[in-house]
Design a protein around this motif. Structure first.
Motif, PDB file in Angstrom:
ATOM      1  N   LEU A   2       0.825  -1.198   0.000  1.00  0.00           N
ATOM      2  CA  LEU A   2       0.000   0.000   0.000  1.00  0.00           C
ATOM      3  C   LEU A   2       0.865   1.257   0.000  1.00  0.00           C
ATOM      4  O   LEU A   2       0.552   2.251  -0.675  1.00  0.00           O
ATOM      5  CB  LEU A   2      -0.931  -0.007   1.211  1.00  0.00           C
ATOM      6  CG  LEU A   2      -1.967   1.107   1.275  1.00  0.00           C
ATOM      7  CD1 LEU A   2      -2.852   1.096   0.041  1.00  0.00           C
ATOM      8  CD2 LEU A   2      -2.810   0.961   2.522  1.00  0.00           C
ATOM      9  N   THR A   3       1.982   1.215   0.706  1.00  0.00           N
ATOM     10  CA  THR A   3       2.904   2.356   0.737  1.00  0.00           C
ATOM     11  C   THR A   3       3.501   2.596  -0.645  1.00  0.00           C
ATOM     12  O   THR A   3       3.648   3.744  -1.072  1.00  0.00           O
ATOM     13  CB  THR A   3       4.035   2.098   1.762  1.00  0.00           C
ATOM     14  OG1 THR A   3       3.450   1.829   3.028  1.00  0.00           O
ATOM     15  CG2 THR A   3       4.952   3.298   1.869  1.00  0.00           C
ATOM     16  N   ALA A   8       3.778   5.877  -5.529  1.00  0.00           N
ATOM     17  CA  ALA A   8       3.638   5.973  -6.979  1.00  0.00           C
ATOM     18  C   ALA A   8       2.553   6.977  -7.357  1.00  0.00           C
ATOM     19  O   ALA A   8       2.705   7.742  -8.316  1.00  0.00           O
ATOM     20  CB  ALA A   8       3.317   4.602  -7.565  1.00  0.00           C
ATOM     21  N   ALA A   9       1.479   7.008  -6.610  1.00  0.00           N
ATOM     22  CA  ALA A   9       0.388   7.943  -6.893  1.00  0.00           C
ATOM     23  C   ALA A   9       0.831   9.394  -6.690  1.00  0.00           C
ATOM     24  O   ALA A   9       0.320  10.298  -7.341  1.00  0.00           O
ATOM     25  CB  ALA A   9      -0.806   7.633  -6.007  1.00  0.00           C
TER      26      ALA A   9
END
Length: 62
Positions: A2-3, A8-9
């Motif tokens: 999730l990190t 990346a987002a």
């Protein structure tokens, strides 16, 4: 995991924006036409000191 997705987002949009700064030949031609038009305008109606200062600031910032 999730990190990694969060990172990346956040990073991908920054990379995309940075890559879009390259000028193409059409943009350079358009800027040349704009400068020519401004020169003609300045020959007819010369800019005053405040307008000259504003243009200098615009060139510095952009």
């Amino acid at each position: 995991m999730l990190t990694l997705l969060r990172t990346a987002a956040l990073v991908l949009p920054l990379v995309a924006v940075a890559a879009c700064h390259q000028e193409g030949p059409a943009e350079r031609a358009g800027e040349s036409i704009d400068k020519a038009g401004q020169s003609v305008k300045d020959a007819i109606d010369p800019p005053g000191p405040a307008e000259k200062a504003g243009r200098a600031i615009d060139r510095t910032v952009n």
